[in-house]
Every structure is written in structure tokens, then in C-alpha cells.
Design an enzyme around this catalytic site. Structure first.
Site, PDB file in Angstrom:
ATOM      1  N   ASP A 190      -0.607 -36.066 -41.527  1.00 21.69           N
ATOM      2  CA  ASP A 190       0.239 -36.981 -42.286  1.00 21.69           C
ATOM      3  C   ASP A 190       1.521 -37.198 -41.488  1.00 21.69           C
ATOM      4  OD1 ASP A 190      -1.716 -36.664 -44.158  1.00 21.69           O
ATOM      5  OD2 ASP A 190      -0.412 -35.902 -45.750  1.00 21.69           O
ATOM      6  N   HIS A 265      -5.175 -31.751 -37.433  1.00 17.76           N
ATOM      7  CA  HIS A 265      -6.609 -31.704 -37.204  1.00 17.76           C
ATOM      8  C   HIS A 265      -6.958 -32.391 -35.883  1.00 17.76           C
ATOM      9  CE1 HIS A 265      -7.543 -30.702 -41.562  1.00 17.76           C
ATOM     10  NE2 HIS A 265      -6.260 -31.041 -41.607  1.00 17.76           N
ATOM     11  N   SER A 376       7.507 -31.610 -38.105  1.00 17.62           N
ATOM     12  CA  SER A 376       7.671 -31.672 -36.660  1.00 17.62           C
ATOM     13  C   SER A 376       7.051 -32.958 -36.134  1.00 17.62           C
ATOM     14  CB  SER A 376       7.052 -30.443 -36.002  1.00 17.62           C
ATOM     15  OG  SER A 376       7.488 -30.362 -34.655  1.00 17.62           O
TER      16      SER A 376
END
Length: 407
Positions: A190, A265, A376
């Protein structure tokens, strides 16, 4: 009678006392009152004309830097907040924000802040188990502040998370993020798209108009663990990355805010062959800082994973930030980020290609790869044919599993 005459004489003589002497007496009384209000030790100095109360010179000297520091620091923070306010207003109007890069002294001053030590302290604080009664109010405050959607979490009950670290690394429901099967590259997390496009002249854009060196970011290419390439020109460094004729280098920068899902991911089907860890600073990487500090991502601690996909070279870099000293890669147990044993300005390599494993670590699109402890940035740099197209807009919000681009 004598006393009355004495008072009149004193009054008469006071008229002949120089005005400057009377002013000094007034100033000394004011100084004495000030020092008494601060409860400072007083020393009496006897002179022929008057008795003066003073504080030790060293004590007075120590008082001066504090208000100066507070005033200067407060003024600078206020100025930066005003600059950010102007930028937000320009964004609302759809106007381009003018670039204003930080000077060398500003970057040096920021890097002098012990952000690595503070991040380690923050990490330990996050692991302190909260009392059962305190969990809901603490997590609710965080949810309200950063707009966290707990309906997507695999466990919605706030009492389930023993500490802040577990809450940051919460997992999602399986159906919350469907992985797009139609496009070859998906978003690994995200976040917000800061920039994307083709890599030109070995310079990568962290935001529009602000670039950093490709070689500084990835580090030198190596044939083996101990043999590195000699210093190379921009074109020759790019040629080491682009392995197939007719291909180009592409990049995409995704910023994870504190309220975003903190796991990342695999963005495609690829094989990870090498890891390079750069210990560095832990400056903030929010979009405002990315516009202000050139080569921000090269200054910060980061973990670079490189390998190959069906079109050639592929890399994913997890960039650390303030309070994000911990970057975890699930299949790499030897990785320890923000460790005091590593010095800034160096890097350490690890190869996943061994005599027993000739290929490396295979990753499937959408597979769990790693996690941050707070928001981050993730940077993708990869090789692809010239007809590769991004399906993005700069500044848009994106979720893990959605399409980044395809052929």
C-alpha cells in the site's frame, strides 16, 4: 530635632549626587530582583561608592544559549511549516510546487541528529507489552491520527495486539487485497506513488525534478563476492544492468505512510540472487522531504534485493526512515538493520546463490517478502522491453495487488 535636620541634609546632598550614579543604583536593584526571582546564588561586591549583588559569570553565560536556541529552532520549524502550508495550497490549486533544495549545511545538520539511536529506542519501546486496559485507547488514538482501516485487518480486536510493534505489522484478511493476474508487475505494498518512468542518464527521480544517482543507490555491480567492477561511466554501468538488446530501465517509487499496511510482497515472478545492505541515516522520507533533500534515498539505510525476471534485471529496495530502523526480509535471517556494529558509508553483501542452490530464492507474484516497523519507501528498478507501460498517475494512492504496469 537632630533627626529632622539630618533627613533634610541627606535630601539636600542627594540633589548633588550625579544622575548616572542614581541610574546605576536603579539598575542594580532591578538586576538583584531578577536574580532573586531565578534563585541564583548572589555575591556581594563592595566598592567605595556602592554595594552590587551579582551572580557568577558562568551561570549567567549558561542562561543565554537556551533562549537563543529555542528561538532559533522554533523560528526554523515555523518557517518549514509555513513552506509546507504553501506547498499544500499550491497542490490544491493544481499548480506545480517550485523546487527548493536543502543546502549542504542543512543536510549535514539533519544527519547530525542521532536518528539511528532514537529509532532503536523507539523499536524497543514498541516491543513493550501494553496492559490489557490500555491497548484500546492507545491503538484507537493511532487509528484516528493516521486513518487506519481496521476492517481490513485479519484480527480487528485491538486487545489482541500485545504491543505497538504487533499492531504496526498486522496482517490483512485474505480477500482484502486481491492480486491482479492480468498485469506482469503489481504494487508490492500500500502507499502513494511518488514517481515512475524510464531511467535516463543513470539518474532516477525520487520526486519530479529531484534525482539521485543510480550507481550511488544500488552500489557497484559485482562479478563475485570479492571482485568488483572498476570505476565505470554512466553508460557502462547501465549496460551491466540492461542484459537484453532493446530493453530499457524503469523505476517506480512508492511511499508508505504510517497508517498504511506495513508488509510488502513480491511485485512479480522473479528470482532473488543477491542482497546488499547499506547502513545509513534514518531521515524522514515523506514526500515533502523527498522534494527538499537531493539523493535522500542514497543517504538513508536501505536493503537492495537484486535478481532476474522474465525480461532480465529486477530489483526491489526497501528504504528505511525515522523510527523505521527495522527492515525485515522473511527469507534472510542474517539481515540485521540499524545495528550499531555497522558504520554509515559502507555496505555489506550476501549472495543467495550457493553450490547447493544455483539459482537463488524464487518469489511468486504477491508472495510475502518482508515488513517495516513504520511507514517508509519501496523503490523498484527493473529492465523491460520498450513497450512496457505504467498504468499510474504521480501522487495517486495504490494498494498492494493492484497493477503497476504491463507490456
Amino acid at each position: 530635632m537632630a533627626a529632622s535636620v539630618g533627613h533634610r541634609c541627606l535630601g539636600f546632598l542627594r540633589g548633588f549626587v550625579p544622575r548616572r550614579t542614581r541610574l546605576l543604583h536603579c539598575e542594580n536593584s532591578t538586576l538583584s530582583h531578577f536574580l532573586h526571582s531565578w534563585k541564583l546564588p548572589l555575591r556581594a561586591i563592595n566598592t567605595d561608592a556602592r554595594k552590587i549583588h551579582t551572580a557568577p559569570a558562568r551561570t549567567l553565560f549558561l542562561l543565554r544559549p537556551l533562549p537563543i536556541l529555542l528561538a532559533t529552532g522554533g523560528g526554523y520549524v515555523g518557517y518549514r511549516q509555513y513552506e509546507k502550508y504553501k506547498e499544500r495550497e499550491l497542490e490544491k490549486l493544481g499548480l506545480e510546487i517550485p523546487l527548493k533544495l536543502a543546502g549542504h549545511w542543512e543536510v549535514a545538520l539533519y544527519k547530525s541528529v542521532p536518528t539511528r539511536l532514537l529509532s532503536r529506542a523507539w523499536g524497543r519501546l514498541n516491543q513493550v507489552e501494553l496492559p490489557h486496559w490500555l491497548r484500546r485507547p492507545v491503538y484507537s488514538l493511532y487509528i484516528w491520527t493516521f486513518g487506519v482501516n481496521m476492517k481490513e485487518a485479519a484480527v480487528e480486536d485491538l486487545h489482541h495486539y500485545r504491543n505497538l510493534s504487533e499492531f504496526f505489522r498486522r496482517k490483512l484478511k485474505p480477500q482484502a487485497r486481491p492480486v491482479c493476474g492480468l498485469h506482469s508487475v503489481i504494487s508490492p505494498s500500500d502507499g502513494k506513488i511518488l514517481n515512475f518512468g524510464q531511467v535516463k542518464n543513470c539518474e532516477v527521480e525520487q520526486v519530479k525534478g529531484v534525482t539521485y544517482s543510480l550507481e550511488s543507490f544500488l552500489g557497484p555491480r559485482t562479478y563475485t563476492e570479492d571482485l568488483s567492477f572498476p570505476p565505470a561511466s554512466c553508460d557502462s554501468f547501465r549496460n551491466h544492468l540492461v542484459t537484453r538488446e532493446g530493453n530499457e530501465l524503469y523505476h517506480c517509487v512508492i511511499y508508505l505512510a504510517p497508517g498504511d499496511y506495513h508488509c510488502f510482497h513480491s511485485p512479480t515472478d522473479w528470482t532473488v540472487s543477491h542482497r546488499r545492505h547499506f547502513p545509513g541515516s534514518l531521515m524522514s522520507v515523506n514526500p515533502g522531504m523527498a522534494r527538499w533533500i537531493k539523493e535522500l534515498f542514497c543517504h538513508n539505510e536501505r536493503v537492495v534485493l537484486t535478481g532476474d525476471w522474465k525480461h532480465g534485471f529486477f530489483s526491489l529496495t526497501a528504504v528505511g526512515a525515522t523510527n523505521v530502523g527495522s527492515i525485515r526480509i522473511y527469507f534472510d535471517r542474517d539481515l540485521h538493520t540499524n545495528s550499531p556494529r555497522y558504520n554509515k558509508g559502507s555496505y555489506n553483501d550476501f549472495s543467495f546463490v550457493t553450490h547447493a542452490n544455483k539459482e537463488g530464492v524464487p518469489m511468486r507474484k504477491g508472495e510475502h517478502l518482508g515488513e517495516f516497523n513504520l511507514g517508509s519507501t519501496i523503490v523498484l528498478i527493473f529492465e523491460a522491453p520498450k513497450d512496457f507501460n505504467f498504468r499510474l498517475k504521480a501522487g495517486q494512492k495504490i494498494r498492494f495487488g493492484e497493477a503497476l504496469g504491463s507490456l
